[in-house]
Design an enzyme around this catalytic site. Sequence first.
Site, PDB file in Angstrom:
ATOM      1  N   GLY A  34       0.812  -1.211   0.000  1.00 52.47           N
ATOM      2  CA  GLY A  34       0.000   0.000   0.000  1.00 52.47           C
ATOM      3  C   GLY A  34       0.846   1.262   0.000  1.00 52.47           C
ATOM      4  O   GLY A  34       2.049   1.233  -0.248  1.00 52.47           O
ATOM      5  N   LEU A  36       0.694   3.669  -2.203  1.00 50.53           N
ATOM      6  CA  LEU A  36       1.244   3.496  -3.544  1.00 50.53           C
ATOM      7  C   LEU A  36       1.885   4.762  -4.083  1.00 50.53           C
ATOM      8  O   LEU A  36       1.438   5.874  -3.806  1.00 50.53           O
ATOM      9  CB  LEU A  36       0.125   3.041  -4.488  1.00 50.53           C
ATOM     10  CG  LEU A  36      -0.628   1.787  -4.050  1.00 50.53           C
ATOM     11  CD1 LEU A  36      -1.657   1.402  -5.109  1.00 50.53           C
ATOM     12  CD2 LEU A  36       0.305   0.627  -3.777  1.00 50.53           C
ATOM     13  N   HIS A  37       2.925   4.558  -4.860  1.00 51.99           N
ATOM     14  CA  HIS A  37       3.587   5.653  -5.563  1.00 51.99           C
ATOM     15  C   HIS A  37       3.731   5.265  -7.026  1.00 51.99           C
ATOM     16  O   HIS A  37       3.296   4.166  -7.439  1.00 51.99           O
ATOM     17  CB  HIS A  37       4.949   5.970  -4.917  1.00 51.99           C
ATOM     18  CG  HIS A  37       5.821   4.773  -4.762  1.00 51.99           C
ATOM     19  ND1 HIS A  37       6.402   4.127  -5.827  1.00 51.99           N
ATOM     20  CD2 HIS A  37       6.191   4.072  -3.662  1.00 51.99           C
ATOM     21  CE1 HIS A  37       7.101   3.107  -5.397  1.00 51.99           C
ATOM     22  NE2 HIS A  37       6.994   3.033  -4.081  1.00 51.99           N
ATOM     23  N   GLU A  38       4.355   6.131  -7.791  1.00 47.75           N
ATOM     24  CA  GLU A  38       4.451   5.933  -9.238  1.00 47.75           C
ATOM     25  C   GLU A  38       5.115   4.598  -9.589  1.00 47.75           C
ATOM     26  O   GLU A  38       4.793   3.993 -10.620  1.00 47.75           O
ATOM     27  CB  GLU A  38       5.225   7.123  -9.836  1.00 47.75           C
ATOM     28  CG  GLU A  38       5.153   7.250 -11.337  1.00 47.75           C
ATOM     29  CD  GLU A  38       3.738   7.221 -11.910  1.00 47.75           C
ATOM     30  OE1 GLU A  38       3.559   6.559 -12.937  1.00 47.75           O
ATOM     31  OE2 GLU A  38       2.824   7.834 -11.314  1.00 47.75           O
ATOM     32  N   HIS A  40       4.742   1.677  -7.988  1.00 46.25           N
ATOM     33  CA  HIS A  40       3.682   0.659  -7.971  1.00 46.25           C
ATOM     34  C   HIS A  40       2.757   0.821  -9.184  1.00 46.25           C
ATOM     35  O   HIS A  40       2.345  -0.165  -9.791  1.00 46.25           O
ATOM     36  CB  HIS A  40       2.804   0.800  -6.726  1.00 46.25           C
ATOM     37  CG  HIS A  40       3.518   0.615  -5.421  1.00 46.25           C
ATOM     38  ND1 HIS A  40       3.731   1.652  -4.539  1.00 46.25           N
ATOM     39  CD2 HIS A  40       4.049  -0.490  -4.849  1.00 46.25           C
ATOM     40  CE1 HIS A  40       4.344   1.185  -3.468  1.00 46.25           C
ATOM     41  NE2 HIS A  40       4.566  -0.097  -3.626  1.00 46.25           N
ATOM     42  N   GLN A 151      12.226  -3.649  -9.726  1.00 44.78           N
ATOM     43  CA  GLN A 151      13.688  -3.853  -9.701  1.00 44.78           C
ATOM     44  C   GLN A 151      14.340  -3.107  -8.526  1.00 44.78           C
ATOM     45  O   GLN A 151      15.450  -3.427  -8.128  1.00 44.78           O
ATOM     46  CB  GLN A 151      14.270  -3.393 -11.049  1.00 44.78           C
ATOM     47  CG  GLN A 151      15.783  -3.318 -11.134  1.00 44.78           C
ATOM     48  CD  GLN A 151      16.456  -4.687 -11.018  1.00 44.78           C
ATOM     49  OE1 GLN A 151      15.826  -5.727 -11.231  1.00 44.78           O
ATOM     50  NE2 GLN A 151      17.739  -4.680 -10.679  1.00 44.78           N
ATOM     51  N   ARG A 190       8.780   4.737   1.739  1.00 47.07           N
ATOM     52  CA  ARG A 190       9.551   5.211   2.898  1.00 47.07           C
ATOM     53  C   ARG A 190      10.148   6.600   2.668  1.00 47.07           C
ATOM     54  O   ARG A 190      10.641   7.213   3.619  1.00 47.07           O
ATOM     55  CB  ARG A 190      10.639   4.199   3.272  1.00 47.07           C
ATOM     56  CG  ARG A 190      10.070   2.922   3.865  1.00 47.07           C
ATOM     57  CD  ARG A 190      11.136   2.017   4.450  1.00 47.07           C
ATOM     58  NE  ARG A 190      10.565   0.967   5.272  1.00 47.07           N
ATOM     59  CZ  ARG A 190      10.349  -0.296   4.879  1.00 47.07           C
ATOM     60  NH1 ARG A 190      10.665  -0.668   3.656  1.00 47.07           N
ATOM     61  NH2 ARG A 190       9.831  -1.185   5.707  1.00 47.07           N
TER      62      ARG A 190
END
Length: 285
Positions: A34, A36-38, A40, A151, A190
């Site tokens: 969860g 979420l950022h770009e 994800h 990655q 984070r």
Amino acid sequence: MADVKAIQTVSEMHRVADQIRADGLQIGLVPTMGFLHEGHLSLIRRARRCVDRVVVSVFVNPIQFGPQEDLEAYPRDFERDRVLIGDSGGDLIYAPDAEEMYPEGYASYVDVDGLTRHLCGTSRPGHFRGVTTVVTKLFAAVKPHVAIFGQKDAQQAAVIRRMVQDLNLDVEVLVSPTIREADGLAKSSRNKYLSPEERQEASVLYQALQKAKRLVADGERRSEVVIGEMRELIERRPLAQIDYIEAVDTAHLQPVEEFSGEILLALAVQFGKARLIDNLVVQTA
Ligand code: PAF
């Protein structure tokens, strides 16, 4: 965009997954914790292009956090995630709670040997056991044909590929490139912990990886020298505390003394409350 349906129980997830499969459709899973950022969202978009039904799991997995780590503080915003998932092409959310995943009496774990020994395995004992256990449980519940990882967590991706191969799991694992901020900092949930000063300094991680790439391109092959230069650059930032910088072979993730073939340069650096990781794969002749 209508709200994406969220499934909270294993039994309901099984029922829905069985129905999708019975309809002859392909399922793609994007496992996330969860917030979420770009990064994800790029995985969800890729899944959208590969399969018929995209399931995004949102579960902050307690067993992959150490006792001194940020489980409680880990950022959460489910309603925001739900909107982002819908906008990026997700069809369903699988969001069990911790009791559903690990009920009273839970006692089974999946452990991948070898690949988990170095890098984050050293400073986060038990972390990968938690990851491989939860990913196995997500695979069992969602029954995906394809699962997509980032990655940025290169060791995690390698460990999961190994697990899928060793346990003969019928899932295709895809790994998508790291998505970065304009100054090169890898997108991460984070990053939210960073103060403005820490955020400014954190771009040094990307600079150090780029410096290593240039050194290798210019002919340097000694890991000690490459790592030493990276260390020197990062240590110039007063708020950075290096956990590790390592050069390992991409097949077994074992440290190398000389760069030869495909090498993963990986690092973990603490900035205040944020432990950031990043990596780069370097090709040598
Ligand atoms: O990469 C993550 O966010 C987590 O480790 C994962 C794969 C969702 C398992 O909890």
